[in-house]
Design a protein around this motif. Structure first.
Motif, PDB file in Angstrom:
ATOM      1  N   ARG A 101      11.968   4.393   2.730  1.00 45.46           N
ATOM      2  CA  ARG A 101      11.520   5.388   3.725  1.00 45.46           C
ATOM      3  C   ARG A 101      11.269   6.737   3.056  1.00 45.46           C
ATOM      4  O   ARG A 101      10.332   7.454   3.407  1.00 45.46           O
ATOM      5  N   GLY A 102      12.139   7.082   2.102  1.00 40.36           N
ATOM      6  CA  GLY A 102      11.918   8.333   1.380  1.00 40.36           C
ATOM      7  C   GLY A 102      10.639   8.305   0.561  1.00 40.36           C
ATOM      8  O   GLY A 102       9.858   9.264   0.585  1.00 40.36           O
ATOM      9  N   LEU A 103      10.405   7.204  -0.142  1.00 37.40           N
ATOM     10  CA  LEU A 103       9.178   7.069  -0.924  1.00 37.40           C
ATOM     11  C   LEU A 103       7.945   7.038  -0.022  1.00 37.40           C
ATOM     12  O   LEU A 103       6.905   7.630  -0.354  1.00 37.40           O
ATOM     13  N   ALA A 104       8.058   6.353   1.109  1.00 35.49           N
ATOM     14  CA  ALA A 104       6.924   6.260   2.033  1.00 35.49           C
ATOM     15  C   ALA A 104       6.509   7.641   2.515  1.00 35.49           C
ATOM     16  O   ALA A 104       5.311   7.949   2.624  1.00 35.49           O
ATOM     17  N   LYS A 157       2.768   9.020   1.793  1.00 35.42           N
ATOM     18  CA  LYS A 157       1.812   9.123   2.901  1.00 35.42           C
ATOM     19  C   LYS A 157       1.111  10.475   2.938  1.00 35.42           C
ATOM     20  O   LYS A 157      -0.091  10.541   3.245  1.00 35.42           O
ATOM     21  N   ASN A 158       1.832  11.554   2.648  1.00 35.60           N
ATOM     22  CA  ASN A 158       1.212  12.884   2.739  1.00 35.60           C
ATOM     23  C   ASN A 158       0.046  13.051   1.760  1.00 35.60           C
ATOM     24  O   ASN A 158      -1.074  13.380   2.182  1.00 35.60           O
ATOM     25  N   LEU A 199      -5.862  12.630   0.318  1.00 30.04           N
ATOM     26  CA  LEU A 199      -6.851  11.964  -0.539  1.00 30.04           C
ATOM     27  C   LEU A 199      -7.938  11.290   0.301  1.00 30.04           C
ATOM     28  O   LEU A 199      -9.142  11.408   0.013  1.00 30.04           O
ATOM     29  N   ARG A 200      -7.513  10.614   1.372  1.00 27.15           N
ATOM     30  CA  ARG A 200      -8.474   9.924   2.231  1.00 27.15           C
ATOM     31  C   ARG A 200      -9.376  10.924   2.947  1.00 27.15           C
ATOM     32  O   ARG A 200     -10.602  10.730   3.058  1.00 27.15           O
ATOM     33  N   GLY A 201      -8.753  12.011   3.458  1.00 28.92           N
ATOM     34  CA  GLY A 201      -9.547  13.029   4.158  1.00 28.92           C
ATOM     35  C   GLY A 201     -10.567  13.689   3.242  1.00 28.92           C
ATOM     36  O   GLY A 201     -11.729  13.914   3.638  1.00 28.92           O
ATOM     37  N   ALA A 202     -10.170  13.988   1.994  1.00 29.99           N
ATOM     38  CA  ALA A 202     -11.099  14.595   1.044  1.00 29.99           C
ATOM     39  C   ALA A 202     -12.246  13.645   0.719  1.00 29.99           C
ATOM     40  O   ALA A 202     -13.411  14.067   0.592  1.00 29.99           O
ATOM     41  N   LEU A 229       0.200  -1.103   3.094  1.00 30.01           N
ATOM     42  CA  LEU A 229       1.292  -1.637   2.297  1.00 30.01           C
ATOM     43  C   LEU A 229       2.579  -0.852   2.532  1.00 30.01           C
ATOM     44  O   LEU A 229       3.659  -1.442   2.716  1.00 30.01           O
ATOM     45  N   VAL A 230       2.478   0.459   2.559  1.00 26.17           N
ATOM     46  CA  VAL A 230       3.658   1.304   2.804  1.00 26.17           C
ATOM     47  C   VAL A 230       4.228   1.033   4.190  1.00 26.17           C
ATOM     48  O   VAL A 230       5.447   0.920   4.373  1.00 26.17           O
TER      49      VAL A 230
END
Length: 360
Positions: A144-147, A151-152, A157-160, A190-191
């Motif tokens: 959960r911490g890694l996710a 995600k942020n 990256l996706r928005g750019a 995957l996350v």
């Protein structure tokens, strides 16, 4: 010459008959003279069928170590204790016991050896379950911490990439931004799968056999040519409060692994039973459902057997390694636990689910 049971004084016999630990008495030739009811329960066979058997038949061990140790104890007159040794019950199941050997020497009779067997399967299982639960909780907290950290930047990256795609006039260049967007979506999915469902379980009365039959139907539809799926259900199991969709997903993950391991010519068995006064982790339950999924595949590789509930650990080529951790998380959400036993030719996943309500 047949061996007769050794006579016991009334008080001594009464004490031995009421002990919870198994007690066996052997003569100097290591032939069984006596065993108490606890020993009959341990070996799941009556005293009438065991009297006269050699110690090797009851306490099997490679290279005749049992015979050597018992004879050495008789000669030296020194007792000894062996911990966590395996004995085989009448039905072929292996049980783990602590064994204490006490030589007995009489002035007016032949020497004898007393063997005390204290079953420790339950204590070992509780310790193993507590470790498995704490291991899973630590893994989930790490994921959960890694996710959250992944995600942020992934969203940025996706928005750019989307903004860049709108500014590019060349369709060939926009193909590259589409790859970035698709890969960001794949990583996001995957996350999400690693973290598991975010909503609370939607509980309602569920029949476990409806769940297993649904899973069985899906497996047969996915693999119509095999493996064979056999059933051994206990019809007395009551309905219980659970999220049916999550149970289906958990059992489907286990069944798909079993089908892949068994292969087209293999066999899967679905089995259900009720256990009474059973402990899951450190909590004792009045009634517990035990559902077993057994396959006759090659078994789990020994090098990953202790890590199969970790994410990204898979014994199948091309596997994601997410099926078992997700199944464990879904069963944990119901207060249950999944355990695994594996050896070449047989792998069994044990699913334990409490049947009583929180009020009970």
């Amino acid at each position: 010459m047949s061996i007769q049971p050794a006579p016991k004084p009334a008080l001594e016999r009464t004490i031995l008959d009421h002990l919870n630990t198994a007690v066996l008495l052997f003569d100097k030739d290591l032939r069984l003279l006596y065993l108490n009811p606890a020993a009959e329960m341990l070996f799941e066979i009556s005293a009438r069928h065991m009297i006269g058997h050699h110690a090797l038949n009851l306490l099997p061990c490679p290279d005749h170590q049992v015979e050597e140790r018992l004879k050495a104890a008789l000669e030296s007159r020194h007792p000894f204790t062996e911990r966590e040794i395996n004995v085989v019950a009448g039905d072929g199941r292996t049980k783990t016991v602590n064994c204490t050997v006490l030589p007995l020497h009489h002035f007016d009779a032949h020497d004898q050896v007393l063997v005390e067997l204290a079953q420790v399967d339950r204590q070992l299982r509780i310790t193993r379950e507590e470790h498995l639960l704490s291991q899973h909780q630590a893994t989930q907290a790490l994921i959960r911490g890694l996710a959250h950290e992944i995600k942020n930047p992934l969203g940025g990256l996706r928005g750019a990439a989307q903004l860049l795609e709108q500014e590019l006039p060349d369709p060939g260049l926009r193909e590259y931004t589409r790859i970035i967007i698709d890969e960001a979506d794949r990583l996001q999915d995957l996350v999400n799968r690693m973290v598991g469902p975010s909503r609370l379980p939607r509980r309602a009365l569920v029949n476990i056999h409806n769940v297993l039959e649904h899973v069985r139907g899906l497996i047969l539809a996915e693999s119509p040519t095999g493996p064979r799926v056999q059933r051994d259900y206990d019809p007395s199991i009551p309905d219980f409060m659970a999220d049916q969709d999550r149970l289906i997903q958990a059992f489907l993950n286990l069944a798909r692994n079993a089908a892949a391991a068994a292969g087209v010519a293999g066999r899967i068995e679905l089995r259900t039973r009720v256990l009474r006064q059973f402990t899951i982790g450190n909590r004792r339950h009045r009634l517990v459902l035990q559902a077993q999924l057994r396959d006759n595949g090659p078994g789990i590789p020994q090098e990953i057997e202790d890590r199969i509930f970790f994410p990204m650990v898979s014994g199948h080529q091309g596997g994601t390694g997410l099926g078992l951790p997700i199944a464990q998380e879904l069963i944990n959400q119901h207060g249950g636990l999944i355990e695994c036993e594996s050896r070449p030719g047989e792998t069994t996943f044990h699913v334990y689910l409490p049947l009583e309500t929180d009020h009970e």
